[in-house]
Design a protein around this motif. Structure first.
Motif, PDB file in Angstrom:
ATOM      1  N   ALA A   1     -11.500   1.773  -6.854  1.00  0.00           N
ATOM      2  CA  ALA A   1     -10.206   1.677  -6.168  1.00  0.00           C
ATOM      3  C   ALA A   1     -10.160   2.606  -4.968  1.00  0.00           C
ATOM      4  CB  ALA A   1      -9.075   1.991  -7.146  1.00  0.00           C
ATOM      5  N   GLY A   2     -10.701   3.809  -5.153  1.00  0.00           N
ATOM      6  CA  GLY A   2     -10.777   4.722  -4.020  1.00  0.00           C
ATOM      7  C   GLY A   2     -11.646   4.174  -2.903  1.00  0.00           C
ATOM      8  N   ALA A   3     -12.736   3.475  -3.296  1.00  0.00           N
ATOM      9  CA  ALA A   3     -13.599   2.867  -2.278  1.00  0.00           C
ATOM     10  C   ALA A   3     -12.851   1.789  -1.516  1.00  0.00           C
ATOM     11  CB  ALA A   3     -14.846   2.288  -2.946  1.00  0.00           C
TER      12      ALA A   3
ATOM     13  N   GLY B   1      -2.735   2.809  -2.447  1.00  0.00           N
ATOM     14  CA  GLY B   1      -3.341   3.276  -3.686  1.00  0.00           C
ATOM     15  C   GLY B   1      -3.041   2.388  -4.873  1.00  0.00           C
ATOM     16  N   THR B   2      -1.760   1.993  -5.057  1.00  0.00           N
ATOM     17  CA  THR B   2      -1.403   1.164  -6.212  1.00  0.00           C
ATOM     18  C   THR B   2      -2.054  -0.210  -6.132  1.00  0.00           C
ATOM     19  OG1 THR B   2       0.607   0.540  -5.001  1.00  0.00           O
ATOM     20  CG2 THR B   2       0.781   2.363  -6.588  1.00  0.00           C
ATOM     21  N   LEU B   3      -2.064  -0.800  -4.950  1.00  0.00           N
ATOM     22  CA  LEU B   3      -2.675  -2.114  -4.794  1.00  0.00           C
ATOM     23  C   LEU B   3      -4.191  -2.056  -5.003  1.00  0.00           C
ATOM     24  CD1 LEU B   3      -2.364  -5.085  -4.106  1.00  0.00           C
ATOM     25  CD2 LEU B   3      -2.572  -4.489  -1.672  1.00  0.00           C
TER      26      LEU B   3
ATOM     27  N   LEU C   1       1.186   7.583 -11.416  1.00  0.00           N
ATOM     28  CA  LEU C   1       1.157   8.775 -10.585  1.00  0.00           C
ATOM     29  C   LEU C   1       1.094   8.398  -9.110  1.00  0.00           C
ATOM     30  CD1 LEU C   1      -1.257  11.161 -12.555  1.00  0.00           C
ATOM     31  CD2 LEU C   1       1.211  11.394 -12.260  1.00  0.00           C
ATOM     32  N   GLN C   2       0.343   7.338  -8.811  1.00  0.00           N
ATOM     33  CA  GLN C   2       0.282   6.851  -7.441  1.00  0.00           C
ATOM     34  C   GLN C   2       1.621   6.256  -7.016  1.00  0.00           C
ATOM     35  OE1 GLN C   2      -2.517   8.325  -6.063  1.00  0.00           O
ATOM     36  NE2 GLN C   2      -2.775   6.370  -4.998  1.00  0.00           N
ATOM     37  N   ALA C   3       2.270   5.544  -7.960  1.00  0.00           N
ATOM     38  CA  ALA C   3       3.527   4.876  -7.618  1.00  0.00           C
ATOM     39  C   ALA C   3       4.649   5.862  -7.376  1.00  0.00           C
ATOM     40  CB  ALA C   3       3.915   3.911  -8.747  1.00  0.00           C
TER      41      ALA C   3
ATOM     42  N   GLY D   1      -2.137  12.925  -1.666  1.00  0.00           N
ATOM     43  CA  GLY D   1      -1.059  12.006  -1.992  1.00  0.00           C
ATOM     44  C   GLY D   1      -1.343  10.637  -1.441  1.00  0.00           C
ATOM     45  N   THR D   2      -0.290   9.842  -1.228  1.00  0.00           N
ATOM     46  CA  THR D   2      -0.475   8.460  -0.801  1.00  0.00           C
ATOM     47  C   THR D   2       0.119   8.180   0.566  1.00  0.00           C
ATOM     48  OG1 THR D   2       1.567   7.816  -1.913  1.00  0.00           O
ATOM     49  CG2 THR D   2      -0.460   7.665  -3.174  1.00  0.00           C
TER      50      THR D   2
END
Length: 1340
Positions: free
Chosen positions: A782-784, A793-795, A1226-1228, A1255-1256
Motif C-alpha cells: 500500500a505504501g508502494a 493512504g486509505t484507498l 488510523l489513516q482515516a 500523516g496523510t
C-alpha cells in the motif's frame, strides 16, 4: 540420463573418467596461514603484556602500602584498600555470572557435605591470599615479593608425585625437581634475610623472620587452590564444585579517605591491575581455544616473571647497585629456584592436547582466576586431560537423486576417508567413522515377470561409487560385499583408506519409505543394535565370531578382522556421549573441515545434543538467487541470534551432527517413531521431521548449536513450482513445531538450561511477526502504491488488499498447479511494483534533500546493516548482490507463499522429487544385455537379450564361438554366470566368491553381427536356433554342469539368489577383466611400496608383473572375466614371479606385502549372509512395517486435514485483517489528530526549520507512515539479531583460527611413516619418520 549411460560403459577404448569437483586434495590457503600465525603472535603478546602489567601493578601497590615507604599513613591505607579491591575483583565477576545463571538458567544444587568441603578449602585459600598480599608483601622489597609467590605450586607438585600422574615413569622427575627447587628457594630466602640482618644490609630487623614464616605458610595455603587439578586427572574423585562466591578478608581503614585520594592518577594502578588481570585470563583462554598453547599461552605466562624482573632491574638499577654482590646473588639464585620449580611443576602444559575451542571449564579446573598470581594461576589451573575418541556415523538418505547429486555426496565421503586415513592408526582429531547410505524406493517390479530388480537410481549410484573410487585411487573397488536383507539389500565397500561404506537398499514393499523412517531405521540400527552388541559381545552367536577373511591380510602377514567388525570392536570403548550421527541428504556436498568443526561443538559442551552448519544453496536461476540471500540472512542473523540467546530451533537434516546419547534419551527417539494418525500430527511429524526431532531434543533439555564456519552445499529448487511445494511443507511444519515449543515453554525452561523465559518471549515476538507478515507486506505494498501512484493512504490499503483476497479465493477453488501459475504471474507484477517503489523512495529522498525520514532511515539503516554483516562474512560477501532480488520478491515470499502454504496444508505429499524414473519401459529394459536391429531381405528384426534370458545369452555365445570364421574352444557350456537368477548357493557358507559361479563373457560382438547383409544375417539366425535346440536338449538330459553342481548340494537345502544380487555380481565382476586387472595391479604395487628406498624395486615389480600378466592373458580379450581356475593359476604365477624378483633384490621381507597386493587385485565381490536377521525382522515388525491405510481412514484423515486447514486459514485471516483494519482507521482519522512531528535535516546536517509530519496530509512531507509500526518492530528485531551476530562472529573467528592451526597437511612426502612391519610382533616396532618430496608418488 546421457551422463549415466556413458559412465556405465567403461570399455578399454574409453579410459577417460569424470573427475568431480572437490576430488583433489585440500590445500592450506596462504592467507589463512599468515592470519593464523599473526593472530597467535598478537594473542601471545597480549597475554605477556597484560600479565606483566598486572603483576607489576601488584608489586607497585604492595610497595606503596609498605610501612617503610615514603607515603603518609592515609596514603598507605588508600593503597591497601586498592589491594583489597584487586583481590576481590575476580570474585565479583564470578558472582555476577553465577547470579545470572541462578536467575535465568537452571543449575544443580550441591549437597551440604560438598558445600562445606568447598567452603573450608576456599576459606583457607582466601586466608592465605589475604595474609600474603596484605600483611607479608608490604614488609619486603619488590624482588622478594616477586620471588616469594613462586612457592604456591608446592601442593600441586606433591599431589603429582603421590598419585603418579605421569604416563611415563621417568617424567616423575619433573614434580620431584619442582618440590626440591621450591624448598631450596625457601631455604635461600631464609639464608638471604639472615645475611641481611647480620650484615646490617637494607636496614632489616629481626621481625623479618616472622614474616618469612608467615609468607611460607600463606603460600602453602594458597597452593591448596589447585588441589582439584591433580585429583581430577586421577579419575578417583568426582566433586561437583558449586561456588557463586568466595570468602575474602575484609579490610576497612580506620579513617575516612579524603576526596583528593580518589583522583584519577592514584586510582590508575587499581584500574590497570584489575583490567590487565582479567584481560590476561581472557587472552589465555583464547590462546588455548585457537590451538596455540605453546606459543601464545605457556611461553608468555612462563616468561612473565623474568620479564617483570628485567623491567624492575631497568627501573631500579640504581637501588640494585647499592646492595652488596653476595646478598643480591643469593636473591637472584632464590628467584631462579622458585621460577624453575614453578616451570617444572607445570611441564605438562607444554605437552597438553586440548581440543579446538575447548570449553573454559574443560581448559581450567576453576572458573575463577587469582588476580594476585595471574601467571601462576593460569598454568596451575590448566587441566591435565586426555582427548576423548569418538565415532561418527555418516547417514545419508536418498530419494530419487540425480547422477550429479549422488556424485557430490560420494565425493564428500571419500574426501573424509582420505582425511581420516587408516582407521587402525590414531588421528589427531581422535575420531573414527562409517558411511551409510539409505536409498528409498530402490526396487521396481519388472513387467511380465514380477521380479524385484533395482531401479535406475540404484544403477546410477553404483556407477557413481565405481567412478569416484577410480578418481581417488585409479583402480576398481578392492573389497565389495553383497548381502540380502529383510528390508531389501545391502552393499559393503571398503574405501581406499580402509573405512567402511554401506549402501542400504530399501524395498518399499518390505519397509516404510520416506526420510523419517529411514532415520528411525539407522538410529535403531547404529545406536540401539550396534551399541548393544558392542557392549555385550557375549550375546553374539558363536558362528558369527569368525570375522576373518583370507583376502584381507595385514602388512605383517597376520590375518585381521574386517574393518566393519573392527569399528564395532572400538565402539566398546566409546560411550554414547561420544557417538555421533551426521545426518545428510543425498545431494549434500561438504569437506572434512565442516564435519570436524561440528564435532568440536559437541565435544565442547556435554549438553549439546545437535549442531548444524552453514547451508549454501546451489543451482542457477532467479529462484536460486532469491534463496541464496534468504539462506544467508537466515544464517547470518536468525540462527546466530537463536544460538546466542538460547538454542537453535531447527538443525537441518541435510547437514547436522547429533549426539547419540541425546537421541537415545527419553521421549526423543521413542516418540520420534510415532505414526501420525491425526491431522496435526501429519503436519508436524511428516512435513518437517528435522524440526520435530530438534523440538523433542529441546523439550528434553538438550541444546542445539550453530557453527557458521561449517559449510555444506545442497541443491535448492530451481523451478518456481518446486520451490513453492518445498515451502508448502516447511511453512506449516515450522509454525506447528514452534507453537508446540512455546506451549510447553514453562516445562522446557525448567529442563533446558539454554532456554530462558526471555528467550521464550523472543520466540513469541518472532512468531507474532511471522503471523503478521502477510498484513505487514500488504501495508508495505500500500505504501508502494502511495509512493508510485500518489494515491491516498486509505484507498491504497483497499487496493493493496484486493490481490491477497483474490489469491486466497484462487487457492480454495483451483488445483495446486493453477495456484502456482497464478502466484508466479502475481510475483512478477509485485516485483515491478517493488522495483518502482524502491526507485521512488530514492527519488523522493533526493527531492526532499534529506534521508532522515521514517522510510529513508529504515532503508538506509537496513542497507548499512546488511552491508556490515556481509563484510563480517568475507567469504560470503558476494551474497549481498542477490539482496535486490530478495527485496523485490518479498511480496511473493512473505505474502503469496504464506497463503499457498496455509490453504494447501491438507496436502501431505512430499512435493519434490516425486517422479520415479525407471518405471514402464525403463523397468522393462533395465537389464538389457543385447539390443540389436537386424535386416533380413525386406524384414526388420529386433533381437533383445535381457538378464532374465541369460541362458539364451549363453547359447548365443556358444553359437558365436562355433560359427565360422571365428572358431574357439568349446568352453561356452562351462562359463555359467552368477547373474542367472536361478543359480543356487549353500546357506551354510557365510561368504562365497562371486567368481566361483559368475563369469562374464566377452562383450565384443563378432563381425557381421547386426549386419545388413541378408545371407550373413540368415546364417546367424540358423545357428542361433540350432544352439537353442542343442542347449535345451542338454538341460532336459540334466547334463548341464551348473545344474549337476546344484544337485550335489548337501541335504538338498537350496538358497535362491535374488535377481538384484546377480546384477550386482555382474557389475562388480568387471573388476576382473584383463584391462582393469592390469591397472589395478600396478596401483596396488605402488600403494604397497611407498618408501623412497623402494623406488627401483617398485618400478621393477610393476614392469615385470605387468609383463607376466600380459603373457598369461595373451589369449584373453580385454573385457573378458576370468574363471576361478584361471584366477588361481594367475595368482600363483604372479606370486612366484614377485618372489624371484624380491629374492634377487634381497628384499624377501616384502614378500607378504606384495602378495597382499596381488590377492587384493584378484579378489572378487563376495556374497555374504546377514547375521542380523533377527534384529531387522523385529524392527520391521515393531516400527517399520509398510503402512497400508484403508480407504475410510484416508478419507477421515483428509477431512481432518481440511478442517485443520480451515481453522488455520481463518485464524491467520482474522489476525492479519485486524492489523490492516487498525492501520486503515488510523489513516482515516487523519494526521491532524494522530501524527508524529520529526525535525527535518538536510544531508549536510543543518536544520531546515521545517517539520516532517508522519500523516496523510498531502501538504506535509509524507513518508509511508502506514507501515511505520511494521518498520519499527522489524527494525528492533533486526537490531537484536545484529548484536547477536557480532558476538557470534568473534567466537567463529576463534574457531576458524583454531582449525587452521591444526589442519591436515596433504603435501606429498618423499617417505611416509614406516612401521617396522618386518618383525613378527608389531608391539616391538618403532616409528621412523622420513620427510619425502616425491611428487610422482600418488597416494590415495
Amino acid at each position: 540420463a546421457q551422463l549415466t549411460y556413458i559412465s556405465g560403459q567403461k570399455d578399454t577404448w574409453d579410459p577417460f573418467q569424470l573427475n568431480p569437483i572437490g576430488a583433489e586434495k585440500e590445500r592450506k590457503r596462504t592467507c589463512f596461514q599468515v592470519a593464523q600465525y599473526l593472530v597467535a603472535v598478537i594473542i601471545g603478546l597480549a597475554v605477556l603484556t597484560s600479565a606483566v602489567v598486572a603483576k607489576g601493578a601488584l608489586l607497585v601497590l604492595s610497595t606503596l602500602s609498605s610501612p617503610t615507604s615514603m607515603r603518609t599513613p592515609r596514603e598507605q591505607q588508600f593503597y591497601m584498600l586498592m589491594l583489597v579491591f584487586c583481590l576481590v575483583c575476580p570474585n565479583v565477576l564470578v558472582f555476577i555470572k553465577s547470579l545470572w545463571r541462578c536467575a535465568f538458567k537452571s543449575f544443580v544444587k550441591p549437597n551440604l557435605r560438598t558445600m562445606a568441603f568447598i567452603c573450608a578449602i576456599e576459606c583457607l585459600v582466601s586466608l592465605g591470599t589475604s595474609v600474603l598480599v596484605l600483611v607479608v608483601m608490604p614488609q619486603f622489597d619488590v624482588l622478594t615479593n616477586l620471588f616469594i609467590s613462586g612457592g604456591v605450586c608446592i601442593v600441586s607438585a606433591i599431589l603429582q608425585i603421590a598419585f603418579r600422574l605421569q604416563r611415563e615413569t621417568w617424567k616423575i622427575v619433573f614434580p620431584l625437581c619442582s618440590l626440591i627447587l621450591t624448598v631450596a628457594g625457601y631455604c635461600l630466602l631464609g639464608i638471604d634475610y639472615y645475611v641481611r640482618v647480620t650484615s646490617k644490609v637494607d636496614r632489616q630487623s629481626g621481625d623479618c623472620y616472622i614474616y618469612i614464616g608467615i609468607g611460607i605458610l600463606s603460600s602453602l595455603l594458597i597452593s591448596l587452590c589447585w588441589w582439584e587439578n591433580p585429583l581430577q586427572a586421577t579419575n578417583r574423585m568426582q566433586v561437583w564444585c558449586f561456588m557463586s562466591y568466595k570468602i575474602s578478608r575484609k579490610y576497612e581503614p580506620k579513617n575516612m579517605i579524603h576526596n583528593k585520594w580518589l583522583q584519577a592518577q592514584q586510582t590508575l594502578p587499581l584500574a590497570r591491575f584489575a583490567f590487565c588481570a582479567a584481560a590476561c585470563h581472557w587472552f589465555g583462554v583464547v590462546a588455548c581455544k585457537i590451538h596455540s598453547v605453546k606459543m601464545s599461552f605457556a611461553l608468555p605466562v612462563c616468561c612473565t616473571g623474568p620479564a617483570v624482573l628485567l623491567l624492575g632491574l631497568i627501573l631500579f638499577i640504581t637501588q640494585a647497585q647499592e646492595l652488596d654482590g653476595w646478598p643480591f646473588s643469593m636473591l637472584a639464585l632464590e628467584g631462579v629456584c622458585m621460577w624453575s620449580g614453578f616451570v617444572t611443576c607445570t611441564y605438562y602444559v607444554w605437552k597438553i592436547k586440548v581440543q579446538r575451542i575447548e570449553r573454559t571449564s574443560q581448559l581450567f579446573v576453576r572458573r575463577l582466576y587469582e588476580s594476585a598470581f595471574i601467571d601462576l594461576s593460569l598454568l596451575l589451573n590448566t587441566k591435565m586431560k586426555v582427548p576423548r575418541n569418538c565415532v561418527i556415523y555418516l547417514c545419508a538418505t536418498m530419494w530419487h537423486e540425480t547422477y550429479d547429486e549422488m556424485l557430490k555426496i560420494l565425493t564428500s565421503m571419500f574426501r573424509l576417508d582420505r582425511y581420516r586415513g587408516d582407521p587402525k592408526e590414531e588421528h589427531k582429531d581422535c575420531f573414527d567413522f562409517e558411511c551409510h547410505i539409505y536409498v528409498d524406493d530402490a526396487f521396481m517390479k519388472e513387467k511380465g515377470t514380477d521380479k524385484r530388480l533395482v531401479n535406475s537410481y540404484v544403477n546410477d549410484l553404483i556407477q557413481v561409487v565405481i567412478e569416484v573410487y577410480r578418481v581417488f585411487t585409479n583402480k576398481e573397488p578392492d573389497d565389495v560385499s553383497i548381502i540380502e536383507t529383510p528390508y531389501g539389500g545391502r552393499l559393503m565397500f571398503v574405501m581406499p583408506e580402509g573405512n567402511m561404506l554401506y549402501v542400504h537398499l530399501k524395498d518399499k514393499s518390505l519397509i516404510r519409505n520416506k526420510k523419517r523412517w529411514s532415520q528411525i531405521m539407522y538410529l535403531y540400527y547404529l545406536l540401539g543394535y550396534k551399541g548393544y552388541i558392542a557392549k555385550n559381545p557375549q550375546k553374539v552367536l558363536t558362528h558369527q565370531l569368525d570375522l576373518r577373511r583370507e583376502s584381507m591380510i595385514s602388512l605383517d602377514g597376520e590375518t585381521f578382522i574386517l574393518p566393519q567388525y573392527d569399528n564395532d570392536n572400538k565402539r566398546k570403548f566409546i560411550s554414547d556421549d561420544n557417538t555421533y550421527i551426521l545426518a545428510l541428504d543425498g545431494d549434500t556436498d561438504f569437506h572434512p573441515k565442516a564435519v570436524i568443526l561440528l564435532v568440536d561443538r559437541l565435544r565442547m559442551y556435554e549438553n549439546v545434543g545437535a549442531a548444524c552448519g552453514r547451508i549454501h544453496p546451489t543451482g542457477m536461476g532467479p529462484m536460486v538467487w532469491y534463496q541464496k540471500f534468504e539462506y544467508a540472512v537466515g544464517h547470518w542473523l536468525q540462527k546466530t541470534a537463536e544460538h546466542v540467546f538460547g538454542s537453535v530451533l531447527c538443525s537441518p537434516g541435510c547437514f547436522s551432527l547429533f549426539r547419540g546419547s541425546a537421541l537415545m534419551d527419553d521421549n526423543v527417539l521413542k516418540r520420534y517413531t510415532t505414526t501420525a494418525s491425526q491431522a496435526a500430527e501429519y503436519v508436524q511429524y511428516d512435513q518437517g521431521e528435522d524440526r520435530w526431532l530438534c523440538t523433542l531434543l529441546l523439550q528434553q533439555g538438550w541444546r542445539v548449536e550453530y557453527n557458521a564456519a561449517s559449510d555444506a552445499y545442497t541443491n535448492s529448487p530451481q523451478e518456481f513450482k518446486e520451490f513453492y511445494n518445498q515451502r508448502r511443507r516447511w511453512g506449516p511444519s515450522t509454525l506447528a513445531n514452534t507453537l508446540d515449543l512455546l506451549h510447553s515453554g514453562g516445562e522446557t525452561v525448567k529442563r533446558n538450561t539454554s532456554i530462558s523465559r526471555l528467550y521464550i518471549f523472543y520466540q513469541m515476538f518472532t512468531v507474532g511477526s511471522s503471523i503478521l507478515g502477510p498484513a505487514s507486506v500488504t501495508l508495505m505494498i500500500a505504501g508502494a502504491f502511495q509512493f508510485v501512484f500518489k494515491i491516498a493512504g486509505t484507498l491504497s490499503i483497499i487496493i493493496a488488499s484486493v490481490p491477497p483476497v483474490f489469491y486466497i479465493i484462487i487457492c480454495f477453488v483451483c488445483k495446486p498447479n493453477t495456484q502456482i501459475t497464478i502466484a508466479a504471474i502475481m510475483s512478477v507484477l509485485y516485483a515491478f511494483l517493488m522495483t518502482a517503489s524502491f526507485f521512488s523512495i530514492i527519488g523522493d529522498m533526493v527531492m526532499q534533500e534529506t534521508f532522515l525520514t521514517p522510510t529513508g532511515v529504515f532503508l538506509i539503516s537496513m542497507a548499512i546493516m546488511y552491508m556490515v554483516t556481509a563484510i563480517l562474512h568475507p567469504e560470503e560477501f558476494g551474497m549481498i548482490v542477490y539482496g535486490l532480488m530478495y527485496f523485490i520478491c518479498i511480496p511473493s515470499g512473505y505474502l503469496l507463499l504464506t497463503i499457498y502454504s496455509l490453504v494447501n496444508m491438507h496436502i501431505v505429499s512430499w512435493g519434490t522429487r516425486e517422479s520415479n524414473k525407471g518405471e514402464g519401459e525403463a523397468k522393462k529394459n533395465h537389464n538389457v544385455m543385447c539390443d540389436r536391429n537386424c535386416k533380413l531381405c525386406c524384414w526388420d528384426m529386433k533381437i533383445q537379450i535381457t538378464q532374465e534370458t541369460e541362458m539364451l545369452h549363453q547359447i548365443t555365445s556358444q553359437f558365436v564361438n562355433q560359427a565360422p570364421p571365428h572358431p574357439t574352444s568349446d568352453q561356452g557350456t562351462s562359463q555359467q554366470t552368477a547373474s542367472n537368477p536361478e543359480n543356487l548357493v549353500s546357506p551354510s557358507v557365510t561368504q562365497e566368491p562371486a567368481v566361483e559361479d559368475a563369469k562374464k563373457l566377452p562383450t565384443d560382438k563378432p563381425d557381421g553381427y547386426g549386419t545388413k547383409n541378408p545371407k550373413v544375417a540368415f546364417n546367424h539366425i540358423r545357428y542361433f536356433l540350432y544352439s537353442v535346440h542343442k542347449t535345451l536338449k542338454k538341460i532336459c538330459d540334466n547334463k548341464d554342469p551348473v545344474l549337476l553342481k546344484l544337485n550335489s548340494i548337501q541335504n538338498g537345502i537350496k538358497f535362491h539368489l535374488k535377481p538384484f544380487i546377480s546384477w550386482f555380481q555382474e557389475e562388480f565382476l568387471k573388476k576382473l577383466t584383463y584391462a582393469n586387472m592390469k591397472r589395478n595391479l600396478q596401483e596396488q604395487i605402488r600403494s604397497s611400496l611407498r618408501l623412497r628406498c623402494e623406488d627401483d624395486l617398485r618400478e621393477e615389480l610393476v614392469l615385470m608383473l605387468t609383463d607376466t600378466l600380459n603373457r598369461e592373458l595373451s589369449d584373453v580379450g580385454p573385457e573378458d572375466v576370468l574363471e576361478q581356475t584361471q584366477l588361481e593359476l594367475l595368482q600363483n604365477t604372479l606370486a612366484t614371479q614377485a618372489r624371484h624378483i624380491l629374492k634377487a633384490n634381497n628384499m624377501k621381507r616384502l614378500e607378504k606385502r606384495v602378495k597382499l597386493a596381488i590377492e587384493k587385485t584378484l579378489t572378487a565381490p563376495q556374497v555374504q549372509r546377514l547375521d542380523e536377521n533377527d534384529f531387522w525382522i523385529k524392527l520391521l515388525d515393531r516400527y517399520l512395517t509398510p503402512i497400508v491405510d484403508t480407504k475410510a481412514h484416508l478419507e477421515e484423515v483428509t477431512r481432518e486435514l481440511k478442517s485443520l486447514r480451515n481453522k488455520a486459514v481463518f485464524l491467520y485471516f482474522i489476525i492479519n485483517v485486524l492489523w490492516v483494519v487498525a492501520t486503515f482507521f488510523l489513516q482515516a482519522i487523519g494526521n491532524d489528530v494522530i501524527s508524529i512531528k520529526i525535525p527535518k535535516y538536510y544531508t549536510n546536517g543543518t536544520l531546515s526549520g521545517e517539520v516532517l509530519k508522519v500523516g496523510t496530509d498531502a501538504q506535509t512531507v509524507l513518508l509511508a507512515d502506514i507501515c511505520l509500526m511494521f518498520l519499527l518492530s522489524f527494525a528492533i528485531l533486526l537490531l537484536i539479531q545484529f548484536l547477536a551476530m557480532l558476538y557470534h562472529r568473534v567466537y567463529t573467528f576463534i574457531h576458524v583460527m583454531s582449525y587452521r592451526s591444526s589442519e591436515k597437511n596433504y603435501k606429498e612426502k618423499l617417505e611416509v611413516r614406516i612401521y617396522l612391519m618386518f618383525t613378527e610382533k608389531r608391539q616391538n616396532t618403532e616409528d621412523i619418520v622420513i620427510i619425502n618430496n616425491d611428487k610422482s608418488l600418488k597416494t590415495s
